[in-house]
Design an enzyme around this catalytic site. Structure first.
Site, PDB file in Angstrom:
ATOM      1  CG  HIS A 148      -2.382  -9.898  26.899  1.00 50.73           C
ATOM      2  ND1 HIS A 148      -3.372  -8.989  27.213  1.00 50.73           N
ATOM      3  CD2 HIS A 148      -1.224  -9.167  26.856  1.00 50.73           C
ATOM      4  CE1 HIS A 148      -2.853  -7.786  27.354  1.00 50.73           C
ATOM      5  NE2 HIS A 148      -1.539  -7.867  27.141  1.00 50.73           N
ATOM      6  CD  GLU A 149       2.311 -10.366  27.277  1.00 50.74           C
ATOM      7  OE1 GLU A 149       3.029  -9.724  26.473  1.00 50.74           O
ATOM      8  OE2 GLU A 149       1.628  -9.812  28.161  1.00 50.74           O
ATOM      9  CG  HIS A 152       1.253  -7.431  23.244  1.00 50.04           C
ATOM     10  ND1 HIS A 152       0.670  -6.226  22.885  1.00 50.04           N
ATOM     11  CD2 HIS A 152       1.041  -7.554  24.593  1.00 50.04           C
ATOM     12  CE1 HIS A 152       0.134  -5.653  23.951  1.00 50.04           C
ATOM     13  NE2 HIS A 152       0.342  -6.441  24.995  1.00 50.04           N
ATOM     14  CD  GLU A 199      -1.156  -4.315  27.678  1.00 49.42           C
ATOM     15  OE1 GLU A 199      -1.527  -5.064  28.600  1.00 49.42           O
ATOM     16  OE2 GLU A 199      -0.274  -4.624  26.867  1.00 49.42           O
TER      17      GLU A 199
END
Length: 364
Positions: A148-149, A152, A199
């Site tokens: 997930h990060e 980003h 997100e």
């Protein structure tokens, strides 16, 4: 075409073994467009069109103490490496390998009982995870969070996230000045709206890295309800999202908007439902089969085409939404009559009735 993240000896990049020992698809040259939620792209377009945003962005890009930020984490957190939190280091390298992110961003573990993770930085992204998150999640759940990060970072979200953090703190400092923080809060509100959508994109990136939907679901459930999986059920958790979207009348729709405004993240049940829907879509399967946009094609991408795609997605969401307010908007767009009557019925049975008190907290 996609390939496997392990070589013939079961090793990842530079000899680091992938954990767990199983085959997972790799996505060479993947563009962030492959997993970005349409609402993420359209919210970012709207953000950039906000009056004064470009001026603030350019000014802050030169003023934000990024070197100080890096030194802060270096001095007061634990940097992930082969010697420290080695299992997180292996996950990070593996996530970067799967999403083909050439430069592995620095990652830190920060002492904080609140489960959280973030990707910040203007020149280069930094990933920070809290001890509360590390202690809460198992290996596969944590892999989805690391992915997930990294998502980003690949999408370039860290720049806007850093500005959001700075402006939020600035707004608190100047709140005592009459009208001093109105302009700042306008930009903060727009940034939060975009970040909530980003997100959803990063959740998709986490799924592409972990390639285990059940682990992604478990992680979101733990973030919502703590380390009590034996007391929770995925189907019941997703049913909450269904009830949240469809339940109540127009008053509840307004309260939903008010509750979400102070937040940087969407509600957890909503994230779970959105991710499950994407995992079951043809778009996800095409990415897994190796049919996805490449970064080499990004420069040829039409901005207007992306905006049309985002607009079409919003229109479809409004049309298919079960939320009372969205259904009303859809009916108005479709030319439905008796608007006044529909609004009165939506807000309650009789004029002058007192809406029920709402004691819920909008806390993040």
């Amino acid at each position: 075409m996609s390939d496997d993240s392990r070589d013939s000896n079961g090793q990842g990049p530079e000899g680091h073994e992938n954990v767990p020992s199983r085959q997972r698809t790799r996505f060479p040259g993947i563009s962030s467009r492959a997993y970005e939620h349409p609402a993420d792209r359209s919210a970012l377009v709207a953000l950039r069109k906000l009056s004064g945003f470009d001026t603030v962005f350019k000014a802050l890009s030169g003023l934000l103490p990024e070197r100080s930020l890096r030194l802060l984490f270096l001095s007061d957190s634990v940097r992930v490496s082969d010697q420290q939190f080695a299992h997180l280091h292996a996950m990070l390298r593996d996530a970067c390998h799967i999403l083909d992110l050439e430069k592995v961003p620095p990652m830190y573990v920060n002492q904080d009982p609140q489960p959280n993770a973030m990707c910040i930085g203007l020149d280069e992204p930094i990933i920070v995870v809290t001890t509360g998150l590390v202690e809460l999640l198992d290996e596969e759940e944590m892999r989805a969070v690391v992915g997930h990060e990294v998502g980003h970072a690949l999408s370039g979200h860290s720049v806007y996230r850093t500005i959001l953090l700075f402006l939020t703190n600035l707004a608190l400092r100047v709140a005592w000045i009459p009208l001093g923080n109105i302009a700042i809060m306008a930009i903060v509100t727009a940034l939060r709206e975009w970040f909530r959508k980003s997100e959803l994109s990063a959740d998709r990136a986490g799924l592409l890295v972990g390639q285990d939907l059940k682990a992604s679901m478990r992680g979101l459930m733990k973030i919502a309800g703590g380390n009590h999986l034996h007391e929770m059920n995925v189907d019941a958790f997703l049913a909450q999202a269904e009830e949240y979207e469809a339940g109540g009348d127009l008053r509840d729709s307004v309260l939903k908007i008010l509750n979400v405004l102070p937040r940087t993240h969407p509600f957890t049940t909503v994230r779970a439902a959105e991710l499950k829907k994407w995992a079951e879509s043809r778009d996800y399967q095409r990415v897994m089969d190796g049919h996805y946009p490449r970064r080499t094609e990004d420069k040829d991408t039409s901005v207007s085409g992306s905006f049309r795609e985002s607009a079409a997605s919003y229109a479809s969401n409004v049309k298919n939404s079960k939320d009372p307010l969205m259904k009303l908007v859809s009916d108005i767009a479709g030319g439905a009559g008796d608007l006044g009557g529909r609004v009165r019925r939506g807000f309650g049975s009789s004029t002058g009735s007192t809406p029920p008190r709402d004691d819920s907290s909008p806390g993040d």
